[in-house]
Design a protein around this motif. Structure first.
Motif, PDB file in Angstrom:
ATOM      1  N   LEU A 353     -45.690-116.973 -20.307  1.00 57.41           N
ATOM      2  CA  LEU A 353     -46.747-115.965 -20.363  1.00 57.41           C
ATOM      3  C   LEU A 353     -47.130-115.740 -21.820  1.00 57.41           C
ATOM      4  O   LEU A 353     -46.270-115.502 -22.675  1.00 57.41           O
ATOM      5  CB  LEU A 353     -46.282-114.630 -19.768  1.00 57.41           C
ATOM      6  N   LEU A 354     -48.422-115.841 -22.104  1.00 63.14           N
ATOM      7  CA  LEU A 354     -48.972-115.503 -23.413  1.00 63.14           C
ATOM      8  C   LEU A 354     -49.905-114.322 -23.202  1.00 63.14           C
ATOM      9  O   LEU A 354     -50.846-114.402 -22.418  1.00 63.14           O
ATOM     10  CB  LEU A 354     -49.744-116.689 -24.004  1.00 63.14           C
ATOM     11  N   ALA A 355     -49.612-113.211 -23.858  1.00 65.05           N
ATOM     12  CA  ALA A 355     -50.427-112.000 -23.709  1.00 65.05           C
ATOM     13  C   ALA A 355     -50.711-111.399 -25.075  1.00 65.05           C
ATOM     14  O   ALA A 355     -49.908-111.516 -26.007  1.00 65.05           O
ATOM     15  CB  ALA A 355     -49.702-110.991 -22.824  1.00 65.05           C
ATOM     16  N   GLY A 356     -51.854-110.784 -25.214  1.00 69.16           N
ATOM     17  CA  GLY A 356     -52.208-110.187 -26.492  1.00 69.16           C
ATOM     18  C   GLY A 356     -53.702-109.920 -26.581  1.00 69.16           C
ATOM     19  O   GLY A 356     -54.403-109.878 -25.551  1.00 69.16           O
ATOM     20  N   PRO A 357     -54.231-109.746 -27.789  1.00 64.83           N
ATOM     21  CA  PRO A 357     -55.668-109.566 -27.966  1.00 64.83           C
ATOM     22  C   PRO A 357     -56.444-110.699 -27.289  1.00 64.83           C
ATOM     23  O   PRO A 357     -56.047-111.863 -27.357  1.00 64.83           O
ATOM     24  CB  PRO A 357     -55.838-109.599 -29.486  1.00 64.83           C
ATOM     25  N   VAL A 358     -57.548-110.342 -26.644  1.00 67.90           N
ATOM     26  CA  VAL A 358     -58.299-111.301 -25.841  1.00 67.90           C
ATOM     27  C   VAL A 358     -58.694-112.541 -26.633  1.00 67.90           C
ATOM     28  O   VAL A 358     -58.522-113.669 -26.165  1.00 67.90           O
ATOM     29  CB  VAL A 358     -59.557-110.634 -25.244  1.00 67.90           C
ATOM     30  N   ASP A 359     -59.209-112.360 -27.836  1.00 70.65           N
ATOM     31  CA  ASP A 359     -59.655-113.507 -28.631  1.00 70.65           C
ATOM     32  C   ASP A 359     -58.492-114.430 -28.992  1.00 70.65           C
ATOM     33  O   ASP A 359     -58.624-115.660 -28.948  1.00 70.65           O
ATOM     34  CB  ASP A 359     -60.346-113.022 -29.910  1.00 70.65           C
ATOM     35  N   ALA A 360     -57.353-113.831 -29.341  1.00 63.33           N
ATOM     36  CA  ALA A 360     -56.181-114.630 -29.719  1.00 63.33           C
ATOM     37  C   ALA A 360     -55.668-115.448 -28.540  1.00 63.33           C
ATOM     38  O   ALA A 360     -55.342-116.639 -28.675  1.00 63.33           O
ATOM     39  CB  ALA A 360     -55.081-113.725 -30.257  1.00 63.33           C
ATOM     40  N   VAL A 361     -55.598-114.812 -27.366  1.00 73.27           N
ATOM     41  CA  VAL A 361     -55.091-115.508 -26.174  1.00 73.27           C
ATOM     42  C   VAL A 361     -56.056-116.614 -25.745  1.00 73.27           C
ATOM     43  O   VAL A 361     -55.637-117.715 -25.377  1.00 73.27           O
ATOM     44  CB  VAL A 361     -54.866-114.502 -25.028  1.00 73.27           C
ATOM     45  N   SER A 362     -57.351-116.350 -25.816  1.00 74.57           N
ATOM     46  CA  SER A 362     -58.350-117.352 -25.450  1.00 74.57           C
ATOM     47  C   SER A 362     -58.263-118.574 -26.364  1.00 74.57           C
ATOM     48  O   SER A 362     -58.421-119.713 -25.924  1.00 74.57           O
ATOM     49  CB  SER A 362     -59.757-116.758 -25.516  1.00 74.57           C
ATOM     50  N   ALA A 363     -57.994-118.339 -27.644  1.00 70.22           N
ATOM     51  CA  ALA A 363     -57.926-119.428 -28.612  1.00 70.22           C
ATOM     52  C   ALA A 363     -56.633-120.218 -28.501  1.00 70.22           C
ATOM     53  O   ALA A 363     -56.627-121.452 -28.599  1.00 70.22           O
ATOM     54  CB  ALA A 363     -58.077-118.867 -30.028  1.00 70.22           C
ATOM     55  N   MET A 364     -55.523-119.518 -28.306  1.00 72.49           N
ATOM     56  CA  MET A 364     -54.219-120.177 -28.353  1.00 72.49           C
ATOM     57  C   MET A 364     -53.701-120.634 -26.984  1.00 72.49           C
ATOM     58  O   MET A 364     -52.847-121.520 -26.914  1.00 72.49           O
ATOM     59  CB  MET A 364     -53.190-119.230 -28.989  1.00 72.49           C
ATOM     60  N   GLY A 365     -54.206-120.044 -25.893  1.00 75.42           N
ATOM     61  CA  GLY A 365     -53.709-120.391 -24.550  1.00 75.42           C
ATOM     62  C   GLY A 365     -53.741-121.876 -24.250  1.00 75.42           C
ATOM     63  O   GLY A 365     -52.718-122.463 -23.863  1.00 75.42           O
ATOM     64  N   PRO A 366     -54.878-122.543 -24.416  1.00 72.91           N
ATOM     65  CA  PRO A 366     -54.931-123.977 -24.125  1.00 72.91           C
ATOM     66  C   PRO A 366     -53.984-124.812 -24.978  1.00 72.91           C
ATOM     67  O   PRO A 366     -53.425-125.809 -24.508  1.00 72.91           O
ATOM     68  CB  PRO A 366     -56.397-124.330 -24.420  1.00 72.91           C
ATOM     69  N   ARG A 367     -53.777-124.411 -26.231  1.00 78.63           N
ATOM     70  CA  ARG A 367     -52.867-125.156 -27.100  1.00 78.63           C
ATOM     71  C   ARG A 367     -51.415-124.994 -26.634  1.00 78.63           C
ATOM     72  O   ARG A 367     -50.627-125.934 -26.654  1.00 78.63           O
ATOM     73  CB  ARG A 367     -53.021-124.684 -28.549  1.00 78.63           C
ATOM     74  N   VAL A 368     -51.074-123.767 -26.222  1.00 81.16           N
ATOM     75  CA  VAL A 368     -49.731-123.529 -25.686  1.00 81.16           C
ATOM     76  C   VAL A 368     -49.516-124.363 -24.425  1.00 81.16           C
ATOM     77  O   VAL A 368     -48.465-124.986 -24.238  1.00 81.16           O
ATOM     78  CB  VAL A 368     -49.541-122.033 -25.371  1.00 81.16           C
ATOM     79  N   LEU A 369     -50.522-124.388 -23.562  1.00 80.99           N
ATOM     80  CA  LEU A 369     -50.448-125.146 -22.320  1.00 80.99           C
ATOM     81  C   LEU A 369     -50.189-126.624 -22.599  1.00 80.99           C
ATOM     82  O   LEU A 369     -49.354-127.270 -21.957  1.00 80.99           O
ATOM     83  CB  LEU A 369     -51.760-124.978 -21.556  1.00 80.99           C
ATOM     84  N   GLU A 370     -50.883-127.158 -23.598  1.00 79.95           N
ATOM     85  CA  GLU A 370     -50.735-128.564 -23.950  1.00 79.95           C
ATOM     86  C   GLU A 370     -49.347-128.867 -24.493  1.00 79.95           C
ATOM     87  O   GLU A 370     -48.717-129.863 -24.133  1.00 79.95           O
ATOM     88  CB  GLU A 370     -51.800-128.939 -24.988  1.00 79.95           C
ATOM     89  N   MET A 371     -48.842-127.991 -25.354  1.00 78.56           N
ATOM     90  CA  MET A 371     -47.536-128.214 -25.972  1.00 78.56           C
ATOM     91  C   MET A 371     -46.397-128.111 -24.962  1.00 78.56           C
ATOM     92  O   MET A 371     -45.368-128.779 -25.101  1.00 78.56           O
ATOM     93  CB  MET A 371     -47.320-127.227 -27.123  1.00 78.56           C
ATOM     94  N   LEU A 372     -46.585-127.303 -23.926  1.00 81.81           N
ATOM     95  CA  LEU A 372     -45.547-127.135 -22.908  1.00 81.81           C
ATOM     96  C   LEU A 372     -45.740-128.084 -21.725  1.00 81.81           C
ATOM     97  O   LEU A 372     -44.980-128.022 -20.762  1.00 81.81           O
ATOM     98  CB  LEU A 372     -45.528-125.693 -22.404  1.00 81.81           C
ATOM     99  N   GLN A 373     -46.764-128.950 -21.809  1.00 81.36           N
ATOM    100  CA  GLN A 373     -47.061-129.912 -20.740  1.00 81.36           C
ATOM    101  C   GLN A 373     -47.178-129.198 -19.398  1.00 81.36           C
ATOM    102  O   GLN A 373     -46.593-129.604 -18.393  1.00 81.36           O
ATOM    103  CB  GLN A 373     -45.976-130.982 -20.656  1.00 81.36           C
ATOM    104  N   GLY A 374     -47.921-128.101 -19.445  1.00 82.20           N
ATOM    105  CA  GLY A 374     -47.958-127.258 -18.265  1.00 82.20           C
ATOM    106  C   GLY A 374     -49.285-127.166 -17.562  1.00 82.20           C
ATOM    107  O   GLY A 374     -50.253-127.849 -17.890  1.00 82.20           O
ATOM    108  N   LYS A 375     -49.320-126.294 -16.571  1.00 78.10           N
ATOM    109  CA  LYS A 375     -50.528-125.968 -15.826  1.00 78.10           C
ATOM    110  C   LYS A 375     -50.640-124.453 -15.760  1.00 78.10           C
ATOM    111  O   LYS A 375     -49.653-123.761 -15.511  1.00 78.10           O
ATOM    112  CB  LYS A 375     -50.472-126.550 -14.411  1.00 78.10           C
ATOM    113  N   GLY A 376     -51.852-123.940 -16.004  1.00 74.58           N
ATOM    114  CA  GLY A 376     -52.023-122.499 -15.961  1.00 74.58           C
ATOM    115  C   GLY A 376     -53.444-122.107 -16.294  1.00 74.58           C
ATOM    116  O   GLY A 376     -54.312-122.944 -16.507  1.00 74.58           O
ATOM    117  N   ALA A 377     -53.680-120.824 -16.322  1.00 77.83           N
ATOM    118  CA  ALA A 377     -55.012-120.297 -16.630  1.00 77.83           C
ATOM    119  C   ALA A 377     -54.851-118.861 -17.109  1.00 77.83           C
ATOM    120  O   ALA A 377     -53.772-118.268 -17.018  1.00 77.83           O
ATOM    121  CB  ALA A 377     -55.914-120.364 -15.405  1.00 77.83           C
ATOM    122  N   GLY A 378     -55.929-118.329 -17.645  1.00 80.47           N
ATOM    123  CA  GLY A 378     -55.838-116.968 -18.140  1.00 80.47           C
ATOM    124  C   GLY A 378     -57.156-116.235 -18.142  1.00 80.47           C
ATOM    125  O   GLY A 378     -58.226-116.835 -18.076  1.00 80.47           O
ATOM    126  N   LYS A 379     -57.064-114.909 -18.245  1.00 77.53           N
ATOM    127  CA  LYS A 379     -58.229-114.056 -18.408  1.00 77.53           C
ATOM    128  C   LYS A 379     -57.752-112.678 -18.853  1.00 77.53           C
ATOM    129  O   LYS A 379     -56.576-112.310 -18.674  1.00 77.53           O
ATOM    130  CB  LYS A 379     -59.010-113.941 -17.100  1.00 77.53           C
TER     131      LYS A 379
END
Length: 408
Positions: A353-379
């Motif tokens: 789970l990545l949570a925080g300011p909307v702009d920060a999460v929107s920017a970093m979420g996809p990069r975290v997903l890639e590094m963890l070889q995962g599947k997910g989404a956010g809003k």
């Protein structure tokens, strides 16, 4: 169509000659993966290796010392797939995998017997059947089968086995009037040669291309396991015949001995013992979830009360779930704090789970997903999902910590 394997189902070795050998491919599934094997299709003068048909799988065996991996039928000819070429005109000796063949004979003859008596006793017609690797299934044209009917049918088929009823073979021409009197689901479009009739004396005469025992006594025993709901208002009758019953009994007894050792009770008390264990596990799971929720609140409060608290908070815990992580994020408050949480094996799969300011999460979420070889989404300031590997969790932390420091 009449091969030597159909004229004499008990022949285990046979001498014949190679008619043709052509390059070919075999598509098969190995350990759940599909693969294509390069080899050769071999046609012989005659064969004791049955090509799949009539619901019965093909035989395995050897041509000389070359393993036969598949046998199929093309009109009046059998095609043997091998990995090594064989010279045309060469005289060869066939050797049959007898254990596989006899198992198929028992299951197939068992199906004929069950099918005939199910129709005679209850009017349940067979619409299809499957000879599986471990169990066999007959699809009956009925919406249901009562337990009393299942028991009566099992008693009836085993009575026929004990009566040593002969099973004979007839070869008839396609225009023979006798063909019209036997049970059949029709001939294949590419059928060639005489019509083959399997006759269980006084029980059933059925058109069939498969291999069969010569007397019902060779079936030993039939066990009807269950009648379960099938497709299109049909019923699937699951059964075992012959040696499969013995193997099933051996497996069940082995399991029973293991359960006695684990549960420290006799077989008659196993159900009650397992029921008690399941109830205890549910109570413990509920208690554990409560403790995890309380722990989540305490973790968040401890961070909020720390004088050294910064713009970034991270935590990994082997035990936990999405609710555990979301409670921590909610209690901390993510308007100004970037929160990164994971649960699961330290370097294996898990949740994040990545949570925080909307702009920060929107920017970093996809990069975290890639590094963890995962599947997910956010809003709305939360990005979560499943990670195939948490091995790079430390790298993700460094990345997020740097981002949070720059935004401070």
């Amino acid at each position: 169509m009449s091969f030597q394997c159909q004229r004499d189902c008990y022949m285990k070795e046979f001498v014949t000659s190679v008619v043709s050998c052509c390059p070919a491919e075999l598509k098969q599934e190995v350990n759940g993966k599909k693969e294509t094997l390069k080899g050769f299709n071999v046609k012989l003068q005659d064969t004791i290796l049955f090509p799949e048909g009539g619901g019965q799988p093909d035989d395995h065996g050897l041509i000389g010392d070359v393993p036969v991996l598949r046998v199929t039928r093309q009109g009046a000819e059998a095609v043997h797939f091998v990995c090594s070429p064989l010279e045309e005109g060469l005289e060869v000796q066939l050797k049959l995998d007898w254990d596989r063949r006899f198992d198929h004979m028992q299951q197939h003859s068992g199906q004929h017997l069950i099918t005939a008596l199910a129709e005679a006793m209850f009017g349940f017609k067979t619409t299809s059947w499957e000879l599986g690797r471990q169990r066999c299934s007959i699809e009956l044209d009925t919406t249901s089968m009562k337990p009393a009917q299942l028991q009566a049918l099992e008693e009836a088929v085993n009575e026929k086995i004990r009566a040593h009823v002969p099973v004979t073979l007839q070869l008839l021409s396609i225009d023979d009037p006798a063909v019209e009197k036997v049970r059949s689901r029709g001939l294949p479009d590419d059928h060639a040669g005489p019509i083959r009739i399997i006759d269980i004396q006084g029980v059933d005469a059925n058109m069939c291309c498969g291999t069969h025992v010569s007397n019902l006594s060779q079936l030993q025993v039939i066990k009807l396991l269950v009648a379960e709901k099938g497709k299109k208002n049909k019923t699937n009758l699951i059964f075992l015949a012959g040696n499969r019953v013995l193997k099933y009994a051996e497996k069940c007894y082995s399991t029973e001995r293991s359960m006695v050792s684990l549960l420290k009770t006799g077989p008659e008390e196993h159900v009650e013992a397992v029921d008690k264990i399941q109830k205890s596990v549910k109570i413990l799971q509920k208690s554990n979830l409560g403790l995890l929720r309380d722990m989540a609140v305490l973790i968040a409060q401890n961070f909020k009360s720390s004088p050294q608290r910064g713009p970034f908070f991270t935590l990994h815990k082997k035990e936990g779930d999405n609710e555990f992580m979301n409670i921590i994020a909610t209690e901390i408050g993510t308007e100004e704090t970037l929160v990164f949480l994971t649960v699961g094996e330290e370097k294996g799969p898990g949740l994040f789970l990545l949570a925080g300011p909307v702009d920060a999460v929107s920017a970093m979420g996809p990069r975290v997903l890639e590094m963890l070889q995962g599947k997910g989404a956010g809003k709305s300031g939360r990005f979560q999902g499943k990670a195939n590997s948490l091995a790079r969790r430390g790298d993700v932390e460094d990345l997020l910590r740097q981002h949070a420091s720059r935004e401070q």
